[in-house]
Design an enzyme around this catalytic site. Sequence first.
Site, PDB file in Angstrom:
ATOM      1  N   HIS A   1       0.856  -1.223   0.051  1.00 20.81           N
ATOM      2  CA  HIS A   1       0.165  -0.112  -0.031  1.00 20.81           C
ATOM      3  C   HIS A   1       0.669   1.072  -0.173  1.00 20.81           C
ATOM      4  O   HIS A   1       1.632   1.518   1.043  1.00 20.81           O
ATOM      5  CB  HIS A   1      -0.840  -0.019   1.193  1.00 20.81           C
TER       6      HIS A   1
ATOM      7  N   HIS B   1       3.800   0.920   2.762  1.00 18.72           N
ATOM      8  CA  HIS B   1       3.790  -0.030   3.773  1.00 18.72           C
ATOM      9  C   HIS B   1       3.209  -1.369   3.272  1.00 18.72           C
ATOM     10  O   HIS B   1       2.566  -1.589   2.174  1.00 18.72           O
ATOM     11  CB  HIS B   1       3.334   0.397   5.150  1.00 18.72           C
TER      12      HIS B   1
ATOM     13  N   ASP C   1       0.452  -4.123   4.498  1.00 17.50           N
ATOM     14  CA  ASP C   1      -0.974  -4.733   5.327  1.00 17.50           C
ATOM     15  C   ASP C   1      -1.047  -6.138   5.370  1.00 17.50           C
ATOM     16  O   ASP C   1      -1.635  -6.667   4.381  1.00 17.50           O
ATOM     17  CB  ASP C   1      -1.989  -3.867   4.818  1.00 17.50           C
TER      18      ASP C   1
ATOM     19  N   LYS D   1      -7.458  -2.233 -32.254  1.00 21.54           N
ATOM     20  CA  LYS D   1      -7.139  -1.264 -33.150  1.00 21.54           C
ATOM     21  C   LYS D   1      -8.448  -0.300 -33.232  1.00 21.54           C
ATOM     22  O   LYS D   1      -9.357  -0.894 -33.955  1.00 21.54           O
ATOM     23  CB  LYS D   1      -6.794  -1.837 -34.678  1.00 21.54           C
TER      24      LYS D   1
ATOM     25  N   ASP E   1     -10.760   2.503 -34.507  1.00 23.92           N
ATOM     26  CA  ASP E   1     -11.091   3.576 -35.875  1.00 23.92           C
ATOM     27  C   ASP E   1     -11.668   4.909 -35.276  1.00 23.92           C
ATOM     28  O   ASP E   1     -12.846   5.168 -35.159  1.00 23.92           O
ATOM     29  CB  ASP E   1     -12.041   2.710 -36.609  1.00 23.92           C
TER      30      ASP E   1
ATOM     31  N   GLU F   1     -11.271  -3.617 -37.116  1.00 24.44           N
ATOM     32  CA  GLU F   1     -10.611  -3.274 -37.987  1.00 24.44           C
ATOM     33  C   GLU F   1      -9.202  -4.338 -37.900  1.00 24.44           C
ATOM     34  O   GLU F   1      -8.676  -4.701 -38.962  1.00 24.44           O
ATOM     35  CB  GLU F   1      -9.801  -2.062 -38.264  1.00 24.44           C
TER      36      GLU F   1
HETATM   37 MN    MN Z   1      -2.533   0.439   4.472  1.00 23.32          MN
END
Ligand code: MN
Length: 510
Positions: free
Chosen positions: A40, A46, A48, A233, A235, A365
């Site tokens: 985190h 840190h 958790d 892809k 368009d 496409e």
């Molecule tokens: Mn935390």
Amino acid sequence: MARSLETYAGKRRFAATPEPKAEKSRQRTAGLPRFVVHKHDATRLHYDLRLEMDGALASWAVPKGPSLNPADRRLAVETEDHPLEYADFEGRIPEGEYGAGDSLVWDRGTYETDPPGQASRMREKGHLSFVLHGQKLNGRWHLVRTRPRGGKTSWLLFKGEDDAASKEHDIVAEHPESVKTGRRAIRGPVRVSQRREAHVEPVQLLINVWPPMLATLSTPHGMGAKPYVFEVKYDGFRALAGISNGRVTLQSRAGLDLSRRFPKIAKALASIEAVEAVLDGEIIAFDARGRQSFEALQTSQPDQRYCVFDLLWLDGEDLRERPLSERRELLTSVLANVGGPIELAERLGDEVKSALAAAKKRGLEGSIAKDAGSKYRGGRRREWLKLKLHASQEVAIVGYLPLKNGEPGVGALLAAVYDEGRYRFAGKIGTGFTNALRRQLQRELDKEHVDAPPVVDPPRYREARWSEPRLVGEVEFSEWTRDGKLRQPAFKGLRGDKKPDECVRERAVG
Ligand code: MN
């Protein structure tokens, strides 16, 4: 709600944070209780540690993270119980919320106390002795309560002596990745001091990273053996967005301003939580059937979306030297809590056959294959490859043949490609128009009328009406003839975002 989860709920605004609510604690699933370690990046990075007990996740914040060396006693500050649903949470807690910053699922699995079934009693007594079955952490561990520190209760976390212990391996440095998504790059909260200092004009950010990177046309056979990822892809219009402390610029590849034309996108960009960012992506629109459509972009208020595939700049740092995989992870963080018309560009996996099969099935496409380890470099590059299901080409429109029946409107467009400073004739396009479009194109081309053909190799059409090359059209076609003409071309639409001298014949490499 379990009584122990009231503190959890009291610290959070669930309208703002994507973290799970503590609605009602679920019944425990069968088998051993679960554990998870979140990495985190809040005010301070840190780890958790959370252990399932009493219908919730008992939680400790470990500033340095766990160590496999039994001699390392790591401070673990007791925090509020979290709901069981939290075990799967990975994402970004928004600015201004409790714990703001990215959180990754760094490890997870099951655990058992020794002796079994004693977790809550051991917690009460202040000594938990347990065995982890995780992807990174295993074997015996201890959590021992020491004393209250400034209202918080501190414990020590340390590894027991067994085969899973190690004095050599630094597990947090060697395995930074999420076990849920593989993601490594992680981003803390935006600092108030950074915000105060930010005064760069958003357009300046775009100048810093200009020009955009372009894909080279290729085929599955021409690709080589690099580790590729495959994107949809799109368009639409290529667009780069510069964001500086809530101010936004949105520009096309040719440097045209798009923010007025796509106000919903510009507005949503302003809500992005970053001091400075440059995004690269494609603006697309949908037709009435919900299909991606280039033509729908031409309507006045299309159902517009900005599909973002790259992050070039973030909070003072030029990211172009970092590998694509890392830029994408940071982009995920930047877009984590942005909704509406902005989304992360979709991927079609990492295997060419299935990517193209998926593209075909969905009427796309084609796909863009990107070398996952590549840097972002301006201009047309081979680290990005365009794989098309149908051939298409952008052409400069250099005139037309009128309709044969004498009605107003173009019968066929005369197309050209740009080649070493000159335009070459590339064939005539007779299909793909509505009657209204035939008349509109005639009006626009008549305004640009010229007597002499603007191409070096004009065909001998007696009816030809030539124009200055200003308009750009997109055509689909079956193949190039040997003398450089489009075979069976069909008109797909005008490209307002391209210049005629950008219409060079695209050839597949490989
Ligand atoms: Mn935390």
